[in-house]
Design a protein around this motif. Sequence first.
Motif, PDB file in Angstrom:
ATOM      1  N   THR A  18      -6.938  -6.846  -3.475  1.00 29.10           N
ATOM      2  CA  THR A  18      -7.461  -5.537  -3.878  1.00 29.10           C
ATOM      3  C   THR A  18      -8.959  -5.492  -3.657  1.00 29.10           C
ATOM      4  N   GLU A  71      -2.995  -4.645  -1.816  1.00 31.29           N
ATOM      5  CA  GLU A  71      -3.829  -3.440  -1.886  1.00 31.29           C
ATOM      6  C   GLU A  71      -3.050  -2.230  -2.428  1.00 31.29           C
ATOM      7  N   SER A  81      -4.938   1.253  -2.495  1.00 32.52           N
ATOM      8  CA  SER A  81      -5.818   1.684  -1.394  1.00 32.52           C
ATOM      9  C   SER A  81      -5.372   2.991  -0.753  1.00 32.52           C
ATOM     10  N   GLN A  88       0.843  -1.206   0.000  1.00 32.66           N
ATOM     11  CA  GLN A  88       0.000   0.000   0.000  1.00 32.66           C
ATOM     12  C   GLN A  88       0.872   1.247   0.000  1.00 32.66           C
TER      13      GLN A  88
END
Length: 245
Positions: free
Chosen positions: A197, A166, A169, A88
């Motif tokens: 995801t 992710e 995000s 992330q």
Amino acid sequence: MTSPFISVEGVNKHFGSHHVLKDVSTQFQAGEVTVILGASGSGKSTLLRMLNRLETHDNGRIVVDGIEVNDDARQLERLRAEVGMVFQQFNLFPHLTVLENVALAPRRVRGLSRAAAEARAKELIERVGLAAHAHKHPFQLSGGQQQRVAIARSLAMQPKVMLFDEPTSALDPEMVKEVLDVMKELARSGMTMLVVTHEMGFAREVADRVLFIDQGRIAADAPPDVFFAAQDNERIRAFLGLIVH
């Protein structure tokens, strides 16, 4: 049937008294794009992080391209050379330029000369659409641009599989597409990818299969058209109802 590129057999993981993954068994084939879905805390990121030993498993067995995932230092070095990971957060070195960030690991870990490492870095920076930004520092880039640099940096090690935890995000909505476009291009090139995801459009368009993890167990494993069709699992229906608008 060719042997799986990644094999997960009977894996369990506890964090204290919390049983995060429960007897998880699955396989991933080379060249396959798998999207891993699940509610927050379901264990999906933990599973992903176990594949390159960022998290340990309590028992069971994980094998990546014939390499047993364990604490053996030599095995771990081989494993990490084959597995690229994008998080992330971008984790770029703020004092290095884009070019230096991407060229660093091939020089330090693979032993490439500066010229060879920088030549590879320039190709990858161009591939992620940032050739004009090669000599900028991370603070001069948007979040989407920084994440594309992070992808280029992972690719610079020439991994056989890419793990994405992710990756969009932390981005503003208008920056998500530029990162997903790079990931789609990677998928088209035949890269083995495992992607945690909440981007359902990406899952529908790019994934070969969707894994849904619910409370530490694999609740569904299906091609996207089957997964997103009439879904008879109530928990998956509820999850999709929250995510898909």
